[in-house]
Scaffold this motif. Structure first.
Motif, PDB file in Angstrom:
ATOM      1  N   ASP A 101       0.760  -1.328   0.498  1.00 13.37           N
ATOM      2  CA  ASP A 101      -0.215  -0.278   0.417  1.00 13.37           C
ATOM      3  C   ASP A 101       0.743   1.302   0.274  1.00 13.37           C
ATOM      4  O   ASP A 101       1.933   1.317   1.053  1.00 13.37           O
ATOM      5  N   GLU A 102       0.506   2.838  -1.086  1.00 14.70           N
ATOM      6  CA  GLU A 102       1.311   3.537  -0.158  1.00 14.70           C
ATOM      7  C   GLU A 102       0.765   3.824   1.224  1.00 14.70           C
ATOM      8  O   GLU A 102       0.034   3.548   1.388  1.00 14.70           O
ATOM      9  N   GLY A 103       1.639   5.003   1.231  1.00  9.04           N
ATOM     10  CA  GLY A 103       1.856   5.897   2.084  1.00  9.04           C
ATOM     11  C   GLY A 103       2.501   5.703   2.807  1.00  9.04           C
ATOM     12  O   GLY A 103       2.495   6.331   4.105  1.00  9.04           O
ATOM     13  N   GLY A 104       4.080   5.023   2.764  1.00  9.55           N
ATOM     14  CA  GLY A 104       5.206   5.408   3.668  1.00  9.55           C
ATOM     15  C   GLY A 104       6.008   4.875   3.322  1.00  9.55           C
ATOM     16  O   GLY A 104       6.997   4.666   2.542  1.00  9.55           O
ATOM     17  N   ILE A 105       6.189   7.403   3.015  1.00 13.28           N
ATOM     18  CA  ILE A 105       7.631   7.625   2.753  1.00 13.28           C
ATOM     19  C   ILE A 105       8.635   6.671   3.348  1.00 13.28           C
ATOM     20  O   ILE A 105       9.535   7.214   3.163  1.00 13.28           O
ATOM     21  N   GLY A 106       8.692   7.246   4.813  1.00 13.70           N
ATOM     22  CA  GLY A 106       9.704   6.721   5.985  1.00 13.70           C
ATOM     23  C   GLY A 106       9.861   4.989   5.279  1.00 13.70           C
ATOM     24  O   GLY A 106      10.804   5.007   5.244  1.00 13.70           O
ATOM     25  N   GLY A 107       8.975   4.736   5.664  1.00  9.89           N
ATOM     26  CA  GLY A 107       8.355   3.172   5.352  1.00  9.89           C
ATOM     27  C   GLY A 107       7.168   2.593   5.770  1.00  9.89           C
ATOM     28  O   GLY A 107       6.484   2.688   6.324  1.00  9.89           O
ATOM     29  N   THR A 108       7.316   1.205   5.442  1.00  9.90           N
ATOM     30  CA  THR A 108       6.368   1.089   5.605  1.00  9.90           C
ATOM     31  C   THR A 108       6.132  -0.303   7.227  1.00  9.90           C
ATOM     32  O   THR A 108       7.854  -1.444   6.925  1.00  9.90           O
ATOM     33  N   ILE A 109       5.611  -0.744   8.237  1.00  8.24           N
ATOM     34  CA  ILE A 109       5.458  -1.553   8.851  1.00  8.24           C
ATOM     35  C   ILE A 109       4.266  -2.557   8.853  1.00  8.24           C
ATOM     36  O   ILE A 109       3.195  -2.234   9.062  1.00  8.24           O
ATOM     37  N   ASP A 110       4.553  -3.294   8.991  1.00  6.93           N
ATOM     38  CA  ASP A 110       3.510  -4.733   8.632  1.00  6.93           C
ATOM     39  C   ASP A 110       3.923  -5.300   9.988  1.00  6.93           C
ATOM     40  O   ASP A 110       4.371  -6.529   9.939  1.00  6.93           O
ATOM     41  N   VAL A 111       3.032  -5.625  10.443  1.00  4.75           N
ATOM     42  CA  VAL A 111       2.463  -6.685  12.433  1.00  4.75           C
ATOM     43  C   VAL A 111       1.883  -8.080  11.210  1.00  4.75           C
ATOM     44  O   VAL A 111       0.396  -8.058  11.230  1.00  4.75           O
ATOM     45  N   LYS A 112       2.406  -8.868  11.789  1.00  5.90           N
ATOM     46  CA  LYS A 112       2.385 -10.342  11.608  1.00  5.90           C
ATOM     47  C   LYS A 112       1.463 -10.749  12.936  1.00  5.90           C
ATOM     48  O   LYS A 112       1.896 -11.031  13.496  1.00  5.90           O
ATOM     49  N   THR A 113       0.257 -11.050  12.890  1.00  4.63           N
ATOM     50  CA  THR A 113      -0.422 -11.989  14.372  1.00  4.63           C
ATOM     51  C   THR A 113       0.002 -13.466  14.162  1.00  4.63           C
ATOM     52  O   THR A 113      -0.298 -13.847  12.745  1.00  4.63           O
ATOM     53  N   ARG A 114       0.223 -13.992  15.546  1.00  2.00           N
ATOM     54  CA  ARG A 114       0.912 -15.364  15.494  1.00  2.00           C
ATOM     55  C   ARG A 114      -1.724 -15.733  14.705  1.00  2.00           C
ATOM     56  O   ARG A 114      -2.566 -15.800  14.494  1.00  2.00           O
ATOM     57  N   LYS A 115      -1.328 -17.492  14.077  1.00  2.00           N
ATOM     58  CA  LYS A 115      -1.768 -18.532  13.035  1.00  2.00           C
ATOM     59  C   LYS A 115      -2.069 -19.657  13.603  1.00  2.00           C
ATOM     60  O   LYS A 115      -0.817 -19.924  14.080  1.00  2.00           O
ATOM     61  N   PRO A 116      -3.250 -20.533  14.108  1.00  2.00           N
ATOM     62  CA  PRO A 116      -3.233 -21.378  14.791  1.00  2.00           C
ATOM     63  C   PRO A 116      -2.485 -22.240  14.594  1.00  2.00           C
ATOM     64  O   PRO A 116      -1.927 -23.246  15.117  1.00  2.00           O
ATOM     65  N   LEU A 117      -2.894 -22.859  12.633  1.00  2.00           N
ATOM     66  CA  LEU A 117      -2.337 -23.832  12.055  1.00  2.00           C
ATOM     67  C   LEU A 117      -0.368 -23.331  11.962  1.00  2.00           C
ATOM     68  O   LEU A 117       0.058 -24.429  11.776  1.00  2.00           O
ATOM     69  N   ASP A 118       0.713 -22.456  12.385  1.00  2.00           N
ATOM     70  CA  ASP A 118       1.650 -22.223  12.429  1.00  2.00           C
ATOM     71  C   ASP A 118       2.210 -22.418  13.721  1.00  2.00           C
ATOM     72  O   ASP A 118       3.672 -22.864  14.491  1.00  2.00           O
ATOM     73  N   LEU A 119       1.397 -23.056  14.667  1.00  2.00           N
ATOM     74  CA  LEU A 119       1.754 -22.940  16.395  1.00  2.00           C
ATOM     75  C   LEU A 119       1.586 -24.757  17.155  1.00  2.00           C
ATOM     76  O   LEU A 119       1.259 -25.340  15.776  1.00  2.00           O
ATOM     77  N   LYS A 120       1.920 -25.352  18.078  1.00  2.00           N
ATOM     78  CA  LYS A 120       1.965 -26.869  18.474  1.00  2.00           C
ATOM     79  C   LYS A 120       0.223 -26.899  18.372  1.00  2.00           C
ATOM     80  O   LYS A 120      -0.579 -26.137  18.182  1.00  2.00           O
ATOM     81  N   PRO A 121      -0.208 -28.486  18.668  1.00  2.00           N
ATOM     82  CA  PRO A 121      -2.124 -28.473  18.459  1.00  2.00           C
ATOM     83  C   PRO A 121      -2.197 -28.434  19.450  1.00  2.00           C
ATOM     84  O   PRO A 121      -3.369 -28.136  19.318  1.00  2.00           O
ATOM     85  N   PHE A 122      -1.775 -27.763  20.405  1.00  2.00           N
ATOM     86  CA  PHE A 122      -2.423 -27.121  21.515  1.00  2.00           C
ATOM     87  C   PHE A 122      -1.415 -26.253  22.202  1.00  2.00           C
ATOM     88  O   PHE A 122      -0.391 -26.881  22.998  1.00  2.00           O
ATOM     89  N   ALA A 123      -1.488 -25.191  21.919  1.00  2.00           N
ATOM     90  CA  ALA A 123      -0.141 -24.023  22.737  1.00  2.00           C
ATOM     91  C   ALA A 123      -1.454 -23.208  24.051  1.00  2.00           C
ATOM     92  O   ALA A 123      -2.013 -22.920  23.361  1.00  2.00           O
ATOM     93  N   LEU A 124      -0.485 -22.901  24.894  1.00  4.65           N
ATOM     94  CA  LEU A 124      -1.102 -23.077  26.384  1.00  4.65           C
ATOM     95  C   LEU A 124      -0.204 -21.404  26.899  1.00  4.65           C
ATOM     96  O   LEU A 124       1.247 -22.150  27.011  1.00  4.65           O
ATOM     97  N   SER A 125      -0.830 -19.783  27.085  1.00  4.81           N
ATOM     98  CA  SER A 125       0.838 -19.011  27.210  1.00  4.81           C
ATOM     99  C   SER A 125       0.365 -18.163  27.621  1.00  4.81           C
ATOM    100  O   SER A 125      -0.713 -17.436  28.280  1.00  4.81           O
ATOM    101  N   GLY A 126       0.155 -17.363  28.889  1.00 10.26           N
ATOM    102  CA  GLY A 126      -0.028 -16.217  30.162  1.00 10.26           C
ATOM    103  C   GLY A 126       1.148 -15.936  30.827  1.00 10.26           C
ATOM    104  O   GLY A 126       2.555 -16.270  30.922  1.00 10.26           O
TER     105      GLY A 126
END
Length: 895
Positions: free
Chosen positions: A168-193
């Motif tokens: 996308d346009e808008g980043g003359i300085g740069g673009t920062i993209d934040v990826k959230t976690r995806k469940p299929l990339d983690l263990k079958p059951f993951a728990l954190s806190g």
């Protein structure tokens, strides 16, 4: 000259790389081309006990495999980032800097330009943004407020420094993209806190912070669900001494401080955020993701400021004596209100209580369809909205004629009142009160789709093309109480049916340690304090709901942006890259209210005409990026592009925001053009280990037109009991008592000249053995405007980070030092606002107690650095702020 600079950068880099290539063995056999060489995707992640080395290794891997020039911050687990929000985390990246005006990073600047020229996305799409602070609500900026994105919710943060056609346009300085976690990339059951106690040494408060993540996927890995949440509370306090602008004394032109105040800011911060992800793969060639995110930042605060009011005293016929001059500025002297005491306040005390918050949410669905080896298609559709509201602003003001001695020399401005006791409220009068309501709404509906055709046509590996449509709305509304409709009845009968006095609002003194970290001898460090509960009780009970619009600060902007792109991914021998074109059409409608004209709106704030302005424009944004593997360890990247960023919404609105105390303001213009720039980038990167890297980068930005301020004089109506009689004349009637027409200096937003930013980035990550490692970076950024009188906001010539870390199977530690040199912030109250060098030493510790249970401790600003601001020259101070230190101690669990 600029074209020669680009050629010079490229030539030096190519010579440097050729030398390295001659000294190193040839690379191994080529790997198959990646499907999307220009995109950065997170590698599959497993939750692990230790975090520092794994996160750094993942960041190095993603950077190495990218085609574009990027930097990466990775977090392998909930709360593995020791930084408490993403602005704090991304400042560790070379070329990225933050400010900490309220102790915590909120926005980022990149490669020499201001935060509104840095584009932030989440999972590739825009997120609506709003602000908690009333001045920023009225400013309606595009810069993303990272307080709404807790670091616990992210998996990978990618900083794009060279654009591609699909970004996308808008980043003359740069673009920062934040990826959230995806469940299929983690263990079958993951728990954190995690559970932490947050201690703020200025407020002396300890508050809870809680975060949690649960993720599940079925054995076939065809469906997964993730839910994460964060709840944080903090009570903060900021001590400050402020000089709110300078004004030319009538008759002499000598610059005199308008207001000098000792400010006590206190705030209750509450951050809530939840994120949910549903990932579904009904077939091997189809994947669907349903995503939702909600965040709310509660920001109730009170600011008390006891001020010496030089401009009002002199405007009422007072005197300036015993003057000490530096340049054209009276840096010390004695100011006295007029002898008759009928006009000209020498002291004013403002107490502003704000019930404020900012919140944002988005919901979207995206899908990827890959029917065969030749085609891949992707779509995303969603909606996002943000609200930044000051639900109510109980404001009380007290004043009196006074004589005071001031001195701006030394580390902190000093004020001594000679005929009034700041600890005695009975020596002041109740001058003003209001109960305003300010709302800010930002929303966007978006849809985009792209497809990629994979080829086997020699160097041409694939062709990618796509379309995007976004409908964006920004609205600001200011509903105000008036002097005659609210304050006069309140002051007459609002305190138990009788006249209100300052003593009705008083409650003891400011804290005994107020300004301890910054006060010089002679600085006002103790005065009577308002009772916040009493202020709210009196004002709310007296309020009859009779708010009216404040027309010059009611405005909206609607933007409809349609974009299309086409790009080719190529690979030949040791080269890979892409080139393409993005075309963007913007339709803009700006509405607001201007003074005069037909005068459809007539109220206590004046006569106004409602106006609406339409405009549209096209942008053609070509880009090219190439990477060459000089060896299996050394990569050269070259990039060039044209970029654009739309103006802030407030810049293109027909509106005026006024500051009656200093008779200054800011105005917008619907005809202001976007920022546009050409840029070139070169990066040479040596990967000499899985978690060791030594890159160097050169960058150049030729910015065609900055948006800047042009001071103009305008007359506006205000209601006040304390007018500056040198600039205000009566304009009141029975209907509108105490109304004056005053001459304001308005910083009108206009397109100025162009400029350039030339810079160098150096970066290093090295494991030292036995668990120790070091990470460091340095950025040189030389920003110059074509107009000698124009400064480029956000640019620090020097910035850098130095991080030392240690980690073994059970223990991890990090000590991080950040630095940015002085920089120009903005125009404020018709005066330049600059900030001195910003430094911070932060630390984090983690020790695994047992089987995934880890004890953590973090500290921010351990050396208790202060924020120092000044006008054009350092002998004209603007502010000294002390936010103190922050500590976090708790436990983290993961399985």
């Amino acid at each position: 000259m600029r074209s020669k600079m680009l050629i010079w950068i490229a030539a030096v880099s190519l010579c440097w790389c050729s030398t390295l290539a001659a000294q190193t063995p040839p690379p191994p056999d080529e790997k198959p081309p990646q499907a999307q060489a220009d995109q950065v995707e997170p590698v599959a992640e497993e939750i692990t006990v230790v975090g520092i080395a794994d996160s750094l290794r993942e960041a190095v891997k993603v950077k190495h495999e990218a085609t574009a020039i990027v930097d990466v911050v990775a977090a392998k687990d909930v709360n593995k980032l020791p930084d408490k929000n993403l602005a704090e985390a991304v400042q560790r990246v070379p070329g990225v800097v933050i400010n900490r005006e309220f102790g915590e990073g909120e926005r980022v600047s990149m490669r020499g330009v201001a935060p509104n020229l840095v584009h932030t996305t989440v999972n590739g799409h825009n997120v609506a943004v709003a602000d908690w602070f009333v001045l920023e609500q009225l400013a309606a900026t595009r810069s993303f407020n990272y307080l709404l994105l807790p670091s616990e919710l992210i998996g990978l943060l990618t900083v794009y420094k060279s654009p591609t056609a699909e970004l996308d346009e808008g980043g003359i300085g740069g673009t920062i993209d934040v990826k959230t976690r995806k469940p299929l990339d983690l263990k079958p059951f993951a728990l954190s806190g995690s559970l932490q106690g947050a201690y703020t040494d200025k407020s002396g408060s300890t508050d809870p912070n809680v975060s949690a993540l649960v993720s599940w996927k079925n054995p076939a890995e065809t469906v997964g669900f993730l839910f994460s949440a964060v709840l944080e509370n903090r009570e903060i306090r900021r001590d400050g001494v402020e000089v709110l602008g300078y004004f030319p004394q009538t008759g002499t032109g000598v610059l005199v401080p308008s207001l000098i105040g000792s400010a006590l800011f206190q705030q209750e911060r509450e951050r809530k955020a939840v994120n949910a992800e549903l990932q579904f793969r009904p077939a091997s060639h189809l994947e669907l993701n349903v995503n939702g995110f909600w965040s709310r930042f509660g920001a109730d605060n009170i600011n008390q400021n006891y001020l010496a009011w030089g401009s009002n005293a002199l405007g009422g016929g007072g005197t300036l004596t015993n003057v000490t001059m530096e340049g054209n500025t009276a840096v010390a002297g004695t100011i006295s209100s007029a002898a008759n005491g009928t006009a000209g306040r020498g002291v004013v005390y403002d107490a502003i209580d704000r019930k404020a918050f900012a919140k944002t949410w988005y919901g979207d669905i995206d899908g990827t369809y890959t029917p065969n080896e030749r085609w891949s298609a992707h779509f995303d559709v969603g909606h996002t909205r943000a609200d930044g509201d000051t639900e109510s602003q109980p404001f009380v003001e007290f004043g009196a004629p006074a004589t005071f001695r001031y001195d701006l020399r030394g580390s902190t401005p000093q004020v001594q009142f000679l005929n009034i006791d700041p600890k005695n409220p009975r020596q002041m009068e109740f001058d003003f009160a209001s109960l305003h309501h300010i709302t800010n709404e930002d929303s966007e509906s978006y849809a985009y789709a792209d497809a990629e055709r994979f080829l086997n046509a020699g160097a041409l590996k694939s062709v990618k093309f796509g379309l995007k449509y976004a409908d964006h709305d920004r609205k600001t509304d200011f509903q105000a109480t008036t002097y005659g409709g609210f304050f006069l009845p309140l002051s007459a009968t609002g305190c138990g049916g009788r006249v209100c006095t300052p003593a009705d609002f008083a409650a003891g003194l400011t804290p005994s340690d107020f300004l301890n970290g910054i006060a010089a001898s002679g600085t006002l460090s103790s005065y009577w304090s308002v009772n916040r509960g009493m202020v709210e009780n009196i004002l709310f009970n007296s309020f009859n709901g009779a708010r009216i619009p404040n027309p010059p600060e009611v405005f909206s902007v609607e933007e409809k942006a349609t974009a299309g792109f086409a790009m080719a991914n190529v690979k030949a021998g040791k080269w890979k890259g892409n080139f393409g074109l993005r075309i963007v059409h913007t339709d803009q409608t700006s509405t607001g209210n201007i003074v005069g004209g037909a005068g459809e709106i007539q109220n206590a704030f004046g006569n106004f005409t409602h106006v609406s302005a339409d405009r549209s424009y096209w942008d053609y944004l070509p880009s090219v990026t190439f990477a060459r593997d000089l060896t299996d360890q050394v990569v050269l990247r070259l990039a060039a592009a044209r970029t654009m960023a739309r103006p802030d919404f407030t810049d293109v609105s027909p509106r005026v925001t006024l500051n009656p105390g200093s008779l200054t303001g800011q105005g917008g213009d619907p005809n202001v053009d976007p920022f546009r720039a050409n840029q070139a980038d070169v990066s040479l990167e040596w990967y000499h280990g899985d978690d060791a890297i030594l890159p160097a980068a050169l960058f150049y930005k030729d910015i065609k037109s900055f948006i800047t301020d042009s001071p103009v004089q305008q007359a506006h109506l205000i209601q006040t009991n304390t007018p500056n009689l040198s600039a205000c004349t009566p304009a009141f009637s029975t209907e509108f008592p105490n109304r004056y027409s005053c001459q304001f200096t308005i910083n009108q937003r206009v397109n100025g000249g162009g400029g350039s930013v030339t810079g160098l980035e150096l970066n290093a990550l090295q494991k030292l053995g036995r668990g120790f490692g070091v990470q460091g970076n340095y950025t040189y950024s030389d920003a110059k405007a074509d107009d000698a009188g124009l400064e480029i906001p956000g640019n620090s010539k020097h910035s850098g980070n130095l991080i030392g870390f240690y980690e073994n199977a059970r223990f991890g530690a990090r000590l991080a030092y950040s630095y940015r040199s002085e920089f120009f912030v903005t125009f404020d109250r018709s005066t330049r606002l600059n900030q001195d060098a910003l430094k911070s030493l932060d630390a984090s510790l983690a020790y695994e107690l047992y089987n995934g249970l880890t004890l953590t401790a973090d500290g921010v600003n351990l050396t208790d650095e202060k924020i120092v601001q000044f006008a054009s020259d350092k002998f004209r101070p603007r502010a000294v702020y002390d936010n103190g230190r922050y500590y976090f101690v708790g436990v983290r669990y993961q399985r």
